[in-house]
Scaffold this motif. Structure first.
Motif, mmCIF file in Angstrom:
data_model
loop_
_atom_site.group_PDB
_atom_site.id
_atom_site.type_symbol
_atom_site.label_atom_id
_atom_site.label_comp_id
_atom_site.label_asym_id
_atom_site.label_seq_id
_atom_site.Cartn_x
_atom_site.Cartn_y
_atom_site.Cartn_z
ATOM 1 N N PHE A 138 -57.755 2.337 -72.201
ATOM 2 C CA PHE A 138 -57.895 1.763 -73.566
ATOM 3 C C PHE A 138 -56.307 1.239 -73.924
ATOM 4 C CE2 PHE A 138 -60.686 5.458 -73.166
ATOM 5 C CZ PHE A 138 -61.900 4.701 -72.878
ATOM 6 N N GLU A 139 -56.573 0.381 -74.931
ATOM 7 C CA GLU A 139 -55.312 -0.042 -75.755
ATOM 8 C C GLU A 139 -55.153 0.239 -77.188
ATOM 9 O OE1 GLU A 139 -54.763 -4.206 -75.136
ATOM 10 O OE2 GLU A 139 -54.439 -4.107 -72.732
ATOM 11 N N ARG A 140 -54.058 0.226 -77.635
ATOM 12 C CA ARG A 140 -54.099 0.843 -79.192
ATOM 13 C C ARG A 140 -54.223 -0.460 -80.034
ATOM 14 N NH1 ARG A 140 -49.299 3.081 -81.831
ATOM 15 N NH2 ARG A 140 -50.952 3.998 -83.358
ATOM 16 N N ALA A 141 -55.329 -0.230 -81.162
ATOM 17 C CA ALA A 141 -55.255 -1.341 -82.076
ATOM 18 C C ALA A 141 -54.009 -1.467 -82.769
ATOM 19 C CB ALA A 141 -56.500 -0.814 -83.086
ATOM 20 N N PRO A 142 -53.735 -2.757 -83.519
ATOM 21 C CA PRO A 142 -52.570 -2.843 -84.313
ATOM 22 C C PRO A 142 -52.329 -1.464 -85.323
ATOM 23 C CG PRO A 142 -54.037 -4.585 -84.347
ATOM 24 C CD PRO A 142 -54.844 -3.820 -83.635
ATOM 25 N N ILE A 208 -51.501 6.777 -74.168
ATOM 26 C CA ILE A 208 -52.278 5.863 -75.107
ATOM 27 C C ILE A 208 -51.044 5.489 -75.937
ATOM 28 C CG2 ILE A 208 -53.009 7.438 -76.846
ATOM 29 C CD1 ILE A 208 -54.507 3.989 -75.872
ATOM 30 N N GLY A 209 -50.003 6.348 -76.295
ATOM 31 C CA GLY A 209 -48.782 5.962 -77.162
ATOM 32 C C GLY A 209 -49.215 6.095 -78.490
ATOM 33 N N GLY A 210 -48.186 6.323 -79.647
ATOM 34 C CA GLY A 210 -48.377 6.328 -80.932
ATOM 35 C C GLY A 210 -48.659 7.817 -81.306
#
Length: 462
Positions: A138-142, A208-210
């Motif tokens: 998955f990628e993070r949303a803004p 995923i980051g964040g």
């Protein structure tokens, strides 16, 4: 009437009872992973039911027919993405879920033939392959500019933190221990999660980051609920169960009468299993999964006699019939209708445990019979359940959270009695104390937090 032996042999607790090769064999994978060919052959057994009962039985609602179809057609990575969309800890759940009482129990193959599709093993096949690539599906949303505190890095907290991060929120993940993972790291039997899988899965989730991680940080000691509510836009509590139920038996506090949860945690963190001492004769009190895990691992370390003693009948044990059979096939004796009365301590050492026979009275209630049974033991492990410690949840003016049955009360969206605070996992009322249900709690809470924060942003914009 007592059946105590006239002479008891001296206590015998030692390390190194099993050779290095023996330990590797004893603590090897409970279910070796399927090969690619085996996975396709097993996937072919699925009927791909419309309105599949296995999906209904999965607490996280994984689309099981879809991911099995993807394996069948040679797309294991797509299968993993289907699983992770519903359950980001699908790798661990594939290893520890009681599939025999959930998805596989209602499999049409099970109902018709008594041999279900190996859903758990297929799930592991897909998720392991994707995790091993080092890629995140998955990628993070803004970035939303919103910050959420997640307290507790067990299955509920990790699930919640990941989904919030995917939605673009900045998450701070707090945990009182030095390692993340909760019971996945400290409480799962070593033969169910080999090769540091719990650590590798945590790294996968965080990739995923964040998500900022702060370990060694306990609620009520280092951080406080009021401060979190003030400093963050939302708070999720995945605190787990921090206390164990006391054993009401004389001598139960002796050093070799240990809490099974703490002992399993020590085993999981031990670098060399050959250095972990174990008794020659071990008795485990309890009837749940912790009792089974402690008993099997005591036997694997070299204990000659391991007995599980449970106060009710075997059919009333919380551990599934499959887990009970697993223990028995590995040399564990299960004795029922026995409740502990006294841990026998002589010359400063545990020598035995006295138990009283029980029965059900005419009203179906447990009753003592007065008959005493003595089992020789060098060690006694207590696995009689855990309790929630509301440290930091009830102190301070305006900080209290409503409890129900000794745990945090939540609604269907996992909102607590206080605005801006959600909770999930074992610490909430009505929980089933399963990894998979904790993951679902975290997911539900994260979706509701995201909806609340999105609504707040919309209102601010207007």
């Amino acid at each position: 009437m007592s059946h105590s032996p006239q002479r008891r042999s001296p206590p015998d607790i030692a390390a190194g009872r099993v050779s290095a090769d023996g330990l590797r064999a004893n603590f090897s994978d409970l279910h070796p992973p399927l090969t690619a060919h085996e996975a396709v052959v097993e996937a072919d057994r699925c009927y791909f039911c419309y309105d599949a009962p296995c999906v209904q039985a999965c607490p996280t609602g994984i689309d099981i027919p879809l991911f099995i179809r993807q394996i069948q057609t040679g797309l294991p990575q797509s299968a993993a993405e289907t699983i992770f969309e519903a359950n980001i800890l699908g790798g661990m759940c594939a290893r520890v879920c009681p599939t025999e009482t959930l998805c596989e129990e209602v499999c049409v193959r099970e109902v018709a033939e008594g041999k279900p599709v190996k859903i758990g093993e297929l799930q592991r096949h897909a998720t392991d392959r994707l995790i091993e690539t080092g890629e995140h599906p998955f990628e993070r949303a803004p970035e939303t500019g919103r910050r959420v505190a997640v307290v507790g890095a067990g299955p509920a907290g990790l699930s919640c933190a990941h989904r919030l991060a995917v939605n673009g929120h900045a998450v701070t993940l707090f945990d009182a221990r030095d390692k993340l993972g909760g019971l996945n790291e400290y409480g799962i039997a070593a033969y169910k999660a080999t090769e540091e899988f719990a650590r590798r899965e945590v790294e996968f989730v965080l990739s995923i980051g964040g998500i900022e991680v702060r370990t060694g940080t306990a609620l009520g000691r280092d951080i406080h609920l009021g401060d979190l509510v003030r400093d963050y836009d939302g708070v999720f509590l995945g605190l787990g169960l921090g206390a164990v139920n006391a054993l009401a038996a004389e001598g139960a506090d002796h050093g070799e009468s240990r809490d099974a949860v703490a002992w399993i945690a020590d085993l999981r963190q031990t670098r060399d299993l050959a250095e972990l001492p174990i008794g020659r004769r071990v008795v485990v009190i309890g009837g749940g999964m912790t009792a089974i895990d402690a008993a099997i691992q005591a036997k694997a370390l070299g204990a000659e006699e391991v007995t599980i003693a449970y106060r009710r009948g075997q059919e009333a044990m919380n551990a599934s019939a499959y887990e009970q059979e697993l223990a028995q096939t590995r040399g564990v004796t299960i004795r029922t209708n026995l409740q502990p009365r006294r841990v026998v301590v002589e010359d400063g050492s545990v020598r035995a445990i006295e138990l009283e026979r029980t029965r059900l009275d005419a009203d179906g209630r447990l009753a003592a019979t007065g008959e005493i049974v003595t089992i020789e033991a060098d060690q006694v492990f207590k696995a009689i359940g855990q309790a929630f410690v509301p440290e930091g949840c009830s102190g301070g003016e305006g900080e209290g959270l409503a409890l129900e049955g000794g745990r945090i009360r939540v609604d269907a969206s996992r909102r607590t009695s206080r605005a801006g605070i959600w909770a999930g996992g074992d610490c909430v009322a009505g929980g089933e104390d399963l990894t998979v249900t904790a993951v679902e709690d975290g997911k539900i809470a994260a979706n509701d937090i995201h909806a609340a924060l999105s609504a707040g942003q919309q209102q601010a914009a207007e």
